[in-house]
Design an enzyme around this catalytic site. Sequence first.
Site, PDB file in Angstrom:
ATOM      1  N   TYR A  28       0.836  -1.207   0.000  1.00 59.77           N
ATOM      2  CA  TYR A  28       0.000   0.000   0.000  1.00 59.77           C
ATOM      3  C   TYR A  28       0.868   1.254   0.000  1.00 59.77           C
ATOM      4  CZ  TYR A  28      -4.087  -2.945   0.857  1.00 59.77           C
ATOM      5  OH  TYR A  28      -5.081  -3.879   0.735  1.00 59.77           O
ATOM      6  N   ASN A  58     -12.081   0.286  -5.803  1.00 57.66           N
ATOM      7  CA  ASN A  58     -11.700   0.168  -7.214  1.00 57.66           C
ATOM      8  C   ASN A  58     -12.915  -0.259  -8.056  1.00 57.66           C
ATOM      9  OD1 ASN A  58     -10.563  -0.421  -9.685  1.00 57.66           O
ATOM     10  ND2 ASN A  58      -9.337  -2.169  -8.962  1.00 57.66           N
ATOM     11  N   CYS A  87      -5.879  -4.373  -8.415  1.00 54.10           N
ATOM     12  CA  CYS A  87      -5.701  -3.990  -7.016  1.00 54.10           C
ATOM     13  C   CYS A  87      -5.408  -5.220  -6.146  1.00 54.10           C
ATOM     14  CB  CYS A  87      -6.910  -3.238  -6.499  1.00 54.10           C
ATOM     15  SG  CYS A  87      -8.452  -4.148  -6.653  1.00 54.10           S
ATOM     16  N   HIS A  88      -5.661  -6.417  -6.695  1.00 51.21           N
ATOM     17  CA  HIS A  88      -5.333  -7.628  -5.925  1.00 51.21           C
ATOM     18  C   HIS A  88      -3.821  -7.805  -5.784  1.00 51.21           C
ATOM     19  CE1 HIS A  88      -5.470  -8.832 -10.212  1.00 51.21           C
ATOM     20  NE2 HIS A  88      -4.487  -9.666  -9.897  1.00 51.21           N
ATOM     21  N   GLU A 129      -1.799 -16.031 -10.870  1.00 51.06           N
ATOM     22  CA  GLU A 129      -0.709 -15.292 -11.508  1.00 51.06           C
ATOM     23  C   GLU A 129       0.658 -15.887 -11.165  1.00 51.06           C
ATOM     24  OE1 GLU A 129      -1.031 -11.067 -11.056  1.00 51.06           O
ATOM     25  OE2 GLU A 129      -3.085 -11.025 -11.801  1.00 51.06           O
TER      26      GLU A 129
END
Lengths: 225, 169
Positions: free
Chosen positions: A164, A187, A195-196, A222
């Site tokens: 963050y 978001n 944003c993950h 991912e």
Amino acid sequence: MTSQDPAADRPKDMNEINSNQSDELALAAALGAVSGPGPAAWSRVREELARRAEAEGLIDVAYERHDSPLGSILLGATAEGLVRVGLPAEDEDAVLDELARRVSVRVLHASRDALTHARRQLDEYFDGGRRTFDVALDWRLTRGFRREVLRATAQIPYGQTASYKQVATRAGSPGAVRAAGTALATNPLPIVVPCHRVLRSGGALGAYRGGPEAKAQLLTLERAG
Amino acid sequence: MHVTRTVVSPRPTPLPPFERVVELHGPAVLRLCVARLGPVRADDCFQETMLAALRAYDQLRDADAIRSWLLSIAARKAVDLHRTRAREPVPVDDVEPLAGGAEAVVFRDEALWEQVRGLPDKQRQAVTLRYLADLSYPEIAAAMEIAEPAVRRNVFEGLRRLRKEIATR
């Protein structure tokens, strides 16, 4: 104004009719014995409406639902591009209300190219074959510092993460960690604006609009790619 | 249509997304169209009504009046389409069943509805809107642009006449 229930005032007129004519009730029942359009017919009428409304440029926000490994995702698009990605954890009615309030009341379930492209790319993403999204985005549901945070977030590469604090810094305000958290939590375009990929400083998952499980699932996906 | 003005309205109910309007009130609009024009032309009536409504939707002031607003548009479209049809020669394929969604509207007592079609205009409208479109009296009053007592009278008279005609069939 008045009762929305058409049946509510029926007994009254039945009484008035029945006062001396007992067979009126049967007559009215026979008249009422009509079914509405069946589900298949009704959806055909709806699709025709969506098609014509889109052809005449009357839809300000078109939306569709898309099945994904996370569940059903709602995708909304304006003429400018994708404006909202609603995660399965979000209440669909609330998402549509938000679009009506903040973009336009002309919201209709309809297909359009921006949605078709986004859906195809989401499928590719969940199959592990796509690392970046190439769709036009309409950023109007976020502004100011929050938008800056999300734009910075959009730069985090596939498979990587940031804290963050890092995101707040890249958005130009290193001290605004909490505000960055709020920006990410609201978001309007999750997954597409990743944003993950933003975690707590210690590496803890942190909050996610779509729930922590969904966040973990995306990060796992991912990492595998 | 009569519009009631509230003295203090700090914040009007926001209009719902149009999708929800279609979901909630579309079936009544379709039934009204079937009631007025029959199943073949009902689709046109429905589409034109909803497109006109979508075009004007953001101008609507009162979220509580959506249903009667829609139905009055539908009633006007039905009149327009009825006139158009009266002027046009009937193309052969127009008689063919049945485009779109209205086909699933089933008359369980077709003979009875034949009698309904023979009623005087206002009675026919009132009876069909009441029992086919399943609208409330205030909604019918809005759609027909007549007062509610007149709607009740027309429904009552229509039913009375139907009873007589059925007795002789």
